[in-house]
Design a protein around this motif. Structure first.
Motif, mmCIF file in Angstrom:
data_model
loop_
_atom_site.group_PDB
_atom_site.id
_atom_site.type_symbol
_atom_site.label_atom_id
_atom_site.label_comp_id
_atom_site.label_asym_id
_atom_site.label_seq_id
_atom_site.Cartn_x
_atom_site.Cartn_y
_atom_site.Cartn_z
ATOM 1 N N SER A 31 1.598 0.550 0.270
ATOM 2 C CA SER A 31 2.287 0.173 -0.965
ATOM 3 C C SER A 31 2.070 1.232 -2.035
ATOM 4 C CB SER A 31 1.760 -1.180 -1.464
ATOM 5 O OG SER A 31 1.970 -2.188 -0.507
ATOM 6 N N GLY A 32 0.829 1.714 -2.164
ATOM 7 C CA GLY A 32 0.535 2.753 -3.141
ATOM 8 C C GLY A 32 1.271 4.049 -2.838
ATOM 9 N N THR A 33 1.356 4.393 -1.556
ATOM 10 C CA THR A 33 2.055 5.622 -1.156
ATOM 11 C C THR A 33 3.527 5.568 -1.550
ATOM 12 O OG1 THR A 33 0.547 5.927 0.717
ATOM 13 C CG2 THR A 33 2.653 7.077 0.805
ATOM 14 N N LEU A 120 -6.313 2.817 -3.904
ATOM 15 C CA LEU A 120 -5.568 3.582 -4.908
ATOM 16 C C LEU A 120 -5.623 5.095 -4.691
ATOM 17 C CD1 LEU A 120 -3.917 3.840 -7.481
ATOM 18 C CD2 LEU A 120 -6.054 3.600 -8.796
ATOM 19 N N PRO A 121 -6.798 5.725 -4.597
ATOM 20 C CA PRO A 121 -6.796 7.186 -4.424
ATOM 21 C C PRO A 121 -6.145 7.640 -3.127
ATOM 22 C CG PRO A 121 -9.019 6.296 -4.149
ATOM 23 C CD PRO A 121 -8.174 5.194 -4.690
ATOM 24 N N VAL A 122 -6.327 6.859 -2.063
ATOM 25 C CA VAL A 122 -5.713 7.227 -0.783
ATOM 26 C C VAL A 122 -4.194 7.110 -0.880
ATOM 27 C CG1 VAL A 122 -5.625 6.743 1.684
ATOM 28 C CG2 VAL A 122 -7.763 6.429 0.429
ATOM 29 N N GLY A 123 -3.721 5.987 -1.413
ATOM 30 C CA GLY A 123 -2.280 5.781 -1.546
ATOM 31 C C GLY A 123 -1.634 6.782 -2.479
ATOM 32 N N VAL A 128 1.812 11.531 -3.273
ATOM 33 C CA VAL A 128 2.142 12.877 -3.762
ATOM 34 C C VAL A 128 2.742 13.707 -2.628
ATOM 35 C CG1 VAL A 128 1.181 15.024 -4.667
ATOM 36 C CG2 VAL A 128 0.393 12.833 -5.589
ATOM 37 N N LEU A 129 2.108 13.638 -1.461
ATOM 38 C CA LEU A 129 2.622 14.366 -0.301
ATOM 39 C C LEU A 129 4.008 13.859 0.105
ATOM 40 C CD1 LEU A 129 2.163 16.384 2.042
ATOM 41 C CD2 LEU A 129 1.000 14.536 3.269
ATOM 42 N N LEU A 130 4.164 12.524 0.144
ATOM 43 C CA LEU A 130 5.437 11.934 0.541
ATOM 44 C C LEU A 130 6.552 12.309 -0.434
ATOM 45 C CD1 LEU A 130 7.058 9.986 2.354
ATOM 46 C CD2 LEU A 130 6.304 8.125 0.857
ATOM 47 N N SER A 131 6.257 12.341 -1.729
ATOM 48 C CA SER A 131 7.287 12.661 -2.723
ATOM 49 C C SER A 131 7.839 14.067 -2.515
ATOM 50 C CB SER A 131 6.716 12.511 -4.132
ATOM 51 O OG SER A 131 5.687 13.458 -4.367
ATOM 52 N N PRO A 156 3.097 7.925 -12.448
ATOM 53 C CA PRO A 156 3.057 7.270 -11.133
ATOM 54 C C PRO A 156 1.670 6.749 -10.768
ATOM 55 C CG PRO A 156 4.331 9.288 -11.006
ATOM 56 C CD PRO A 156 3.676 9.285 -12.351
ATOM 57 N N LEU A 157 0.615 7.465 -11.186
ATOM 58 C CA LEU A 157 -0.751 6.997 -10.899
ATOM 59 C C LEU A 157 -1.021 5.669 -11.584
ATOM 60 C CD1 LEU A 157 -3.622 7.364 -9.794
ATOM 61 C CD2 LEU A 157 -4.136 8.712 -11.848
ATOM 62 N N PHE A 158 -0.717 5.586 -12.883
ATOM 63 C CA PHE A 158 -0.965 4.340 -13.611
ATOM 64 C C PHE A 158 -0.070 3.208 -13.105
ATOM 65 C CE2 PHE A 158 -2.250 7.240 -17.333
ATOM 66 C CZ PHE A 158 -3.556 7.280 -16.879
ATOM 67 N N THR A 159 1.176 3.545 -12.784
ATOM 68 C CA THR A 159 2.085 2.520 -12.253
ATOM 69 C C THR A 159 1.587 1.992 -10.921
ATOM 70 O OG1 THR A 159 3.953 3.620 -13.338
ATOM 71 C CG2 THR A 159 4.457 2.023 -11.606
ATOM 72 N N THR A 160 1.172 2.907 -10.055
ATOM 73 C CA THR A 160 0.657 2.501 -8.744
ATOM 74 C C THR A 160 -0.591 1.651 -8.882
ATOM 75 O OG1 THR A 160 1.564 4.492 -7.710
ATOM 76 C CG2 THR A 160 -0.196 3.354 -6.529
ATOM 77 N N ALA A 161 -1.474 2.023 -9.804
ATOM 78 C CA ALA A 161 -2.685 1.227 -10.028
ATOM 79 C C ALA A 161 -2.323 -0.197 -10.453
ATOM 80 C CB ALA A 161 -3.562 1.891 -11.087
ATOM 81 N N GLY A 162 -1.358 -0.304 -11.375
ATOM 82 C CA GLY A 162 -0.935 -1.636 -11.817
ATOM 83 C C GLY A 162 -0.321 -2.445 -10.696
#
Length: 441
Positions: A31-33, A120-123, A128-131, A156-162
């Motif tokens: 989901s994070g990815t 979170l850090p893994v996703g 980043v790689l997938l984008s 994207p980091l803050f959005t993914t965390a949320g």
């Protein structure tokens, strides 16, 4: 008086059964990815002048993000429910010695929060790689507006965390409801016989309500314009999948009844054991059926779209692979979890004289039941959406070649079989009496 600290309970639970949280962790990572990549795409598109390509990329980024959130809440709730159900006896003991329902719920919420923090850090890193892979593919196909570059950044980091926190907490609430509901005096009995009584009736009614709602949405989408119908297909599909998730125990029982004559005739004792095991564990089986059905339904919808299109779009191919991969990973992890929790059962079979090949035959037979239930339910959900709407959006079901259906079903069955059998090598290395002793301790 507070006798237990939810943080301490969560720590002890994760240490005691780390394998129970592999599926949740995998779902959160994926989901994070996807969220990171989709939000990065939308934000990058928003920084260039407005144009048809710019608007298309921005809308796609937002639409994929929303769909990921819907799927994540649904799937994580299912996977966490299985993880909590696997330690139902521990939760029952806590209730019996004085733990309050709110403490059980807070314990599960804490576990979910910690799992999302680890994911979170893994996703984000994989996102980043997938984008960049996604962006490079669109550049190669001429889909990127002039002057656009891919930039990930902090939004994207803050959005993914949320997203991960919200999805994990909502999934945790779904999972914790049943674990905290029984009275202390009935908790141990409930843990021994899951999926019975009032909760089963409520689940059945809810499944029928969602099924009726999905049918109503199909009618509404069929009456709308072709453009609106195309955008509504994923929502209608999700409504059917929610109905499948809630009705999973009954779908599992139906698949068991259908497969039972063949398994008994050609599987012998192993087939009989598989049928009995599937019937006894119909509620657990629902957690496996749902992601398999989701994987199949989205694959059906996307392949119908691809086969009906005049030219194959990179975005359509990417979306198909993305969500098939999402649900495939979750399905595989869920099936591995289901197999691992049966160490004691398989050890008992070995103790009373079952050979390794017979235990393997039981697992293969059960994987056939799960594949029949999940692939069948998913294919029916996809067809329920696309038979009335496919022609309207220009992609009739009749346009799909037979080999596509065969490839889709064979690959889905292969994933189910591989995931069921993956833990077997490790489990069969354990001496029979050791497995019984470990799980009894």
């Amino acid at each position: 008086m507070t006798l237990f600290r939810p943080t301490g309970l969560a720590t002890a639970s994760v240490k005691a059964r780390p394998s129970a949280f592999i599926g949740t962790f995998a779902a959160l990572v994926f989901s994070g990815t996807v969220t990171t990549a989709c939000v990065a795409m939308a934000m990058s598109a928003s920084r260039v002048p407005v144009s048809p390509k710019q608007a298309a990329l921005y809308d796609i980024g937002i639409a994929f993000s929303n769909l990921t959130v819907y799927m994540a809440i649904f799937v994580i709730g299912q996977v966490m429910s299985l993880a909590v159900a696997q330690r139902g006896r521990e939760s029952a003991l806590l209730r019996a010695i004085g733990a309050e329902p709110r403490q059980i719920r807070r314990m599960v919420a804490t576990e979910a929060l910690w799992t999302s923090a680890l994911a979170l850090p893994v996703g984000y890193g994989l996102g980043v790689l997938l984008s960049h892979v996604w962006f490079d593919g669109m550049v190669a196909h001429g889909m990127v507006p002039e002057g656009m570059t891919m930039s990930v950044g902090l939004i994207p980091l803050f959005t993914t965390a949320g997203v991960l926190v919200v999805c994990s907490q909502l999934g945790g609430k779904i999972a914790a409801w049943r674990a905290s509901r029984p009275r202390p005096s009935a908790a141990l009995a409930d843990s021994a016989v899951p999926g019975s009584g009032r909760s089963g009736r409520i689940r059945a009614v809810a499944s029928l309500v969602f099924l009726a709602g999905a049918c109503a949405l199909s009618v509404i989408a069929g009456a709308s314009s072709a453009k609106d119908a195309a955008s509504e297909v994923p929502i209608v599909l999700l409504a059917y999948l929610v109905a499948i998730g809630l009705g999973g125990p009954w779908i599992g029982r139906l698949a068991t009844a259908v497969a039972a004559p063949l398994l008994r005739r050609y599987g012998g004792v192993s087939g009989e054991l598989a049928v009995a095991g599937a019937r006894a564990r119909s509620r657990r089986l629902a957690a496996a059926i749902t992601p398999v059905a989701m994987m199949t339904a989205f694959a059906v919808a996307q392949f119908v779209t691809l086969c009906g299109a005049a030219e194959v779009d990179w975005m359509a191919v990417f979306g198909t692979l993305l969500y098939a991969g999402f649900t495939g990973v979750v399905a595989a992890n869920t099936l591995v979890m289901l197999t691992l929790e049966r160490l004691r059962e398989f050890s008992l079979l070995r103790t009373v004289g079952a050979e390794k090949r017979q235990v393997t035959a039981v697992v293969v037979a059960e994987s056939a039941i799960t594949a029949l239930a999940g692939l069948g339910a998913g294919a029916l959900a996809g067809l329920a959406v696309l038979l009335p709407l496919g022609q309207k959006v220009g992609t009739p079901v009749s346009g799909v070649p037979v080999w596509v259906w065969g490839a889709m079903l064979v690959s889905g069955a292969g994933i189910v079989l591989a995931a069921y059998c993956a833990p077997l090598a490790r489990m069969l290395r354990v001496r029979p009496i050791d497995g019984v002793t470990r799980r009894s301790a």
